[in-house]
Design an enzyme around this catalytic site. Structure first.
Site, PDB file in Angstrom:
ATOM      1  N   ASN A   1     -10.236  -0.511  -0.095  1.00  0.00           N
ATOM      2  CA  ASN A   1      -8.790  -0.307  -0.029  1.00  0.00           C
ATOM      3  C   ASN A   1      -8.161  -0.966  -1.259  1.00  0.00           C
ATOM      4  OD1 ASN A   1      -6.054  -0.751   0.466  1.00  0.00           O
ATOM      5  ND2 ASN A   1      -6.338  -1.305   2.621  1.00  0.00           N
TER       6      ASN A   1
ATOM      7  N   CYS B   1       0.817  -1.224   0.000  1.00  0.00           N
ATOM      8  CA  CYS B   1       0.000   0.000   0.000  1.00  0.00           C
ATOM      9  C   CYS B   1       0.849   1.273   0.000  1.00  0.00           C
ATOM     10  CB  CYS B   1      -0.946  -0.011   1.187  1.00  0.00           C
ATOM     11  SG  CYS B   1      -1.918  -1.517   1.277  1.00  0.00           S
TER      12      CYS B   1
ATOM     13  N   HIS C   1      -3.550   6.908   2.341  1.00  0.00           N
ATOM     14  CA  HIS C   1      -3.951   5.574   1.910  1.00  0.00           C
ATOM     15  C   HIS C   1      -5.323   5.274   2.502  1.00  0.00           C
ATOM     16  CE1 HIS C   1      -4.048   1.428   0.996  1.00  0.00           C
ATOM     17  NE2 HIS C   1      -3.856   1.020   2.237  1.00  0.00           N
TER      18      HIS C   1
HETATM   19  O1  UT7 Z   1      -3.928  -1.492   3.576  1.00  0.00           O
HETATM   20  C1  UT7 Z   1      -3.138  -2.203   4.443  1.00  0.00           C
HETATM   21  C2  UT7 Z   1      -3.212  -1.604   5.786  1.00  0.00           C
HETATM   22  N1  UT7 Z   1      -4.326  -2.132   6.494  1.00  0.00           N
HETATM   23  C3  UT7 Z   1      -4.915  -1.426   7.435  1.00  0.00           C
HETATM   24  O2  UT7 Z   1      -4.545  -0.308   7.687  1.00  0.00           O
HETATM   25  C4  UT7 Z   1      -6.012  -2.085   8.243  1.00  0.00           C
HETATM   26  C5  UT7 Z   1      -5.957  -1.583   9.659  1.00  0.00           C
HETATM   27  N2  UT7 Z   1      -6.906  -2.274  10.527  1.00  0.00           N
HETATM   28  C6  UT7 Z   1      -8.237  -1.982  10.474  1.00  0.00           C
HETATM   29  O3  UT7 Z   1      -8.691  -1.197   9.661  1.00  0.00           O
HETATM   30  C7  UT7 Z   1      -9.109  -2.623  11.517  1.00  0.00           C
HETATM   31  O4  UT7 Z   1      -8.302  -3.310  12.442  1.00  0.00           O
HETATM   32  C8  UT7 Z   1     -10.178  -3.599  10.933  1.00  0.00           C
HETATM   33  C9  UT7 Z   1     -11.225  -2.816  10.192  1.00  0.00           C
HETATM   34  C10 UT7 Z   1      -9.521  -4.619  10.046  1.00  0.00           C
HETATM   35  C11 UT7 Z   1     -10.895  -4.309  12.102  1.00  0.00           C
HETATM   36  O5  UT7 Z   1     -11.493  -3.344  12.947  1.00  0.00           O
HETATM   37  P1  UT7 Z   1     -11.202  -3.337  14.505  1.00  0.00           P
HETATM   38  O6  UT7 Z   1     -11.935  -2.206  15.072  1.00  0.00           O
HETATM   39  O7  UT7 Z   1      -9.716  -3.365  14.714  1.00  0.00           O
HETATM   40  O8  UT7 Z   1     -11.863  -4.695  14.944  1.00  0.00           O
HETATM   41  P2  UT7 Z   1     -11.328  -5.730  16.021  1.00  0.00           P
HETATM   42  O9  UT7 Z   1     -10.520  -6.769  15.356  1.00  0.00           O
HETATM   43  O10 UT7 Z   1     -10.724  -4.985  17.174  1.00  0.00           O
HETATM   44  O11 UT7 Z   1     -12.664  -6.376  16.548  1.00  0.00           O
HETATM   45  C12 UT7 Z   1     -13.594  -5.576  17.299  1.00  0.00           C
HETATM   46  C13 UT7 Z   1     -14.891  -6.361  17.450  1.00  0.00           C
HETATM   47  C14 UT7 Z   1     -14.690  -7.762  18.010  1.00  0.00           C
HETATM   48  O12 UT7 Z   1     -15.843  -8.080  18.774  1.00  0.00           O
HETATM   49  P3  UT7 Z   1     -15.841  -7.954  20.361  1.00  0.00           P
HETATM   50  O13 UT7 Z   1     -14.728  -8.858  20.843  1.00  0.00           O
HETATM   51  O14 UT7 Z   1     -15.582  -6.517  20.661  1.00  0.00           O
HETATM   52  O15 UT7 Z   1     -17.210  -8.403  20.750  1.00  0.00           O
HETATM   53  C15 UT7 Z   1     -14.661  -8.638  16.792  1.00  0.00           C
HETATM   54  O16 UT7 Z   1     -15.058  -9.954  17.043  1.00  0.00           O
HETATM   55  O17 UT7 Z   1     -15.509  -6.539  16.171  1.00  0.00           O
HETATM   56  C16 UT7 Z   1     -15.657  -7.938  15.911  1.00  0.00           C
HETATM   57  N3  UT7 Z   1     -15.416  -8.143  14.479  1.00  0.00           N
HETATM   58  C17 UT7 Z   1     -16.381  -8.098  13.570  1.00  0.00           C
HETATM   59  N4  UT7 Z   1     -17.706  -7.926  13.675  1.00  0.00           N
HETATM   60  C18 UT7 Z   1     -18.420  -7.934  12.536  1.00  0.00           C
HETATM   61  C19 UT7 Z   1     -14.220  -8.362  13.867  1.00  0.00           C
HETATM   62  N5  UT7 Z   1     -14.411  -8.463  12.550  1.00  0.00           N
HETATM   63  C20 UT7 Z   1     -15.736  -8.304  12.340  1.00  0.00           C
HETATM   64  C21 UT7 Z   1     -16.546  -8.323  11.184  1.00  0.00           C
HETATM   65  N6  UT7 Z   1     -17.873  -8.103  11.318  1.00  0.00           N
HETATM   66  N7  UT7 Z   1     -16.021  -8.485   9.949  1.00  0.00           N
END
Ligand code: UT7
Length: 330
Positions: free
Chosen positions: A286, A121, A255
Site C-alpha cells: 500500500n 491515501c 486504492h
Molecule cells: O491505506 C489506508 C487504509 N487502510 C486500510 O484500508 C487497511 C484496512 N484494514 C485491513 O486491511 C485489515 O484490517 C488488516 C490487514 C490490517 C488486518 O486484517 P484483519 O483481517 O482485520 O485482522 P484482525 O485484526 O481482525 O485479526 C484477525 C486475526 C486475529 O487472531 P484471532 O483473534 O482471530 O486468533 C489477530 O490476532 O489475525 C491475527 N493477526 C495476525 N496474525 C498474523 C493480526 N495481525 C496479524 C499478523 N500476523 N500481522
C-alpha cells in the site's frame, strides 16, 4: 465594481502518467524477524507478497522527481506551460516548507503555483479534482500532480497491525486542457469522527518530549469496515455522477489497501468479468497517495490497460477521507 473572472478550457484530462518504485524489495519473510506473523497470513489476509522500500540514496524527493520527469516527458508539454504543481504526501520530512516548491524548482517549473496537500491515501483523487477545476476555471493551463510517499520511514516495524502493509513509491500525472471530458465529477468527503482510525502515534510535542520519531498507527478493523461499506457506495456514486454504467467501465483502480477490500468493492459494483482490476498490492504493498498513479502506470506499461479506456479510481484513508472519480486513461 465588477471584477474580471478567469476562464479556462471546456474540459480537462490526464495527459500522461509516470511512476517510481524504490530499489529495496522487502518480502514477507523479512518482516517476521520483527512481528509474530507468517507469509501465509499476510498473503491471505491482504494479498501482499512483497513491497518496495527506499534504499541507499533514495528518498521522497528522488522518487517524486523520477515520477514527475517521466510524466512530463511523456506528456510532450513544454515545462514552461506547467503553471501549477500539487504534491500529495503524508511522509515529507518537513512540516514547512512544502515539498512542491522545491520540486518545481528542481524540475525548472519556474514561478509555478506550488503546494502540498495532506489527504493520505485519498490524496491523488483530491489533487486530481483540484487540477481539473484549476484548468476549467483558467487558474492554470497545465498542472503537474505528484503523489509521493516513503511510509517505511514512519512504519513501526514491531506493530503487527501495520508493519506488513505499506510500501514506498511515487506517481505523477500531467493534467491539461481538453475538448472532451477526461475527468468525471469528484465524489469526496471526510469523517473526522474517525480521526483515531489511522493516525500519527505521537503529535510533535509528545514526540519531542519522548525523544521518539512518530509512527503510523491504525485500527485496521475500523478502516476495513468503513472501506467495505461506505466506500463501496461512494464508488458507485462516482459511476453515477459520471453517467457511466458498470458495463461501460474498462478498468478499476481502487486504492491498494487490501485485496479483500477490492473484492468487496467489485462485488458491490457488480463490475463485468472483463474489467481490468489493479492488483499492484501483491508486489508494491500500500503506497498511500502514490498507489493509484503507480497502479495506473503499471497497468498501462504491461498492456493490461490501454490509453483512452474508461477507469474508475477511488482512494480512502487517514482522516478519514475519501475521493474518487471516473477518468479517461492517458
Ligand atoms: O491505506 C489506508 C487504509 N487502510 C486500510 O484500508 C487497511 C484496512 N484494514 C485491513 O486491511 C485489515 O484490517 C488488516 C490487514 C490490517 C488486518 O486484517 P484483519 O483481517 O482485520 O485482522 P484482525 O485484526 O481482525 O485479526 C484477525 C486475526 C486475529 O487472531 P484471532 O483473534 O482471530 O486468533 C489477530 O490476532 O489475525 C491475527 N493477526 C495476525 N496474525 C498474523 C493480526 N495481525 C496479524 C499478523 N500476523 N500481522
Amino acid at each position: 465594481m465588477t471584477l474580471k473572472a478567469s476562464a479556462g478550457a471546456p474540459f480537462a484530462r490526464i495527459l500522461s502518467v509516470g511512476s517510481a518504485t524504490p530499489s529495496r524489495v522487502i518480502d514477507n519473510e523479512f518482516l517476521l524477524q520483527y512481528i509474530d506473523s507468517s507469509d501465509e497470513w499476510i498473503t491471505q489476509r491482504t494479498g501482499i507478497s512483497e513491497r518496495r522500500w527506499i534504499g541507499e540514496g533514495e528518498n521522497i524527493e528522488t522518487l517524486s522527481m523520477t515520477a514527475a520527469t517521466s510524466a512530463i516527458e511523456r506528456s510532450g508539454v513544454d515545462p514552461a506551460q506547467i503553471d501549477a504543481i500539487i504534491v500529495s504526501t503524508i511522509s515529507h520530512y518537513h512540516q514547512t516548507p512544502a515539498l512542491a516548491p522545491k520540486l518545481a524548482h528542481l524540475l525548472g517549473l519556474d514561478d509555478a503555483a506550488a503546494y502540498d496537500i495532506s489527504a493520505a491515501c485519498a490524496g491523488f483523487s483530491y489533487g486530481l479534482a483540484q487540477a481539473e477545476s484549476m484548468i476549467r476555471t483558467g487558474q492554470a493551463q497545465y498542472v503537474l500532480l505528484i503523489a509521493g510517499e516513503t511510509i517505511s520511514e514512519i512504519t513501526d516495524l514491531t506493530d503487527r497491525g501495520t508493519a506488513f502493509l505499506f510500501g514506498d513509491g511515487a506517481g505523477a500525472v500531467v493534467v491539461g486542457p481538453s475538448e472532451t471530458n477526461g475527468i468525471g465529477p469528484v465524489v469526496w468527503g471526510s469523517d473526522g469522527s474517525q480521526e483515531g482510525a489511522i493516525w500519527q502515534t505521537k503529535d510533535w510535542h509528545a514526540a519531542v518530549e519522548a525523544g521518539e520519531f512518530p509512527k503510523l498507527g491504525m485500527n485496521g478493523q475500523a478502516v476495513f469496515k468503513w472501506a467495505t461499506g461506505f466506500i463501496a457506495k461512494a464508488a458507485k456514486q462516482c459511476l453515477d455522477e459520471a453517467g457511466i454504467a458498470p458495463e461501460d467501465l474498462d478498468v478499476f483502480i481502487p486504492h491498494q489497501a487490501n485485496n479483500r477490500i477490492t473484492d468487496t468493492l467489485l462485488r458491490y459494483l457488480k463490475l463485468p468479468e472483463g474489467v481490468v482490476v489493479a492488483r499492484t498490492i501483491k508486489h508494491l504493498g500500500n503506497n498511500s497517495a502514490a498507489t493509484i498513479p503507480m497502479a495506473m502506470d503499471a497497468l498501462l506499461a504491461s498492456g493490461e490497460a490501454k490509453s483512452g479506456q474508461t477507469a474508475l479510481i477511488i482512494g480512502f484513508g487517514a482522516g478519514l477521507v475519501y475521493a474518487g472519480q471516473v477518468i479517461t486513461l492517458p
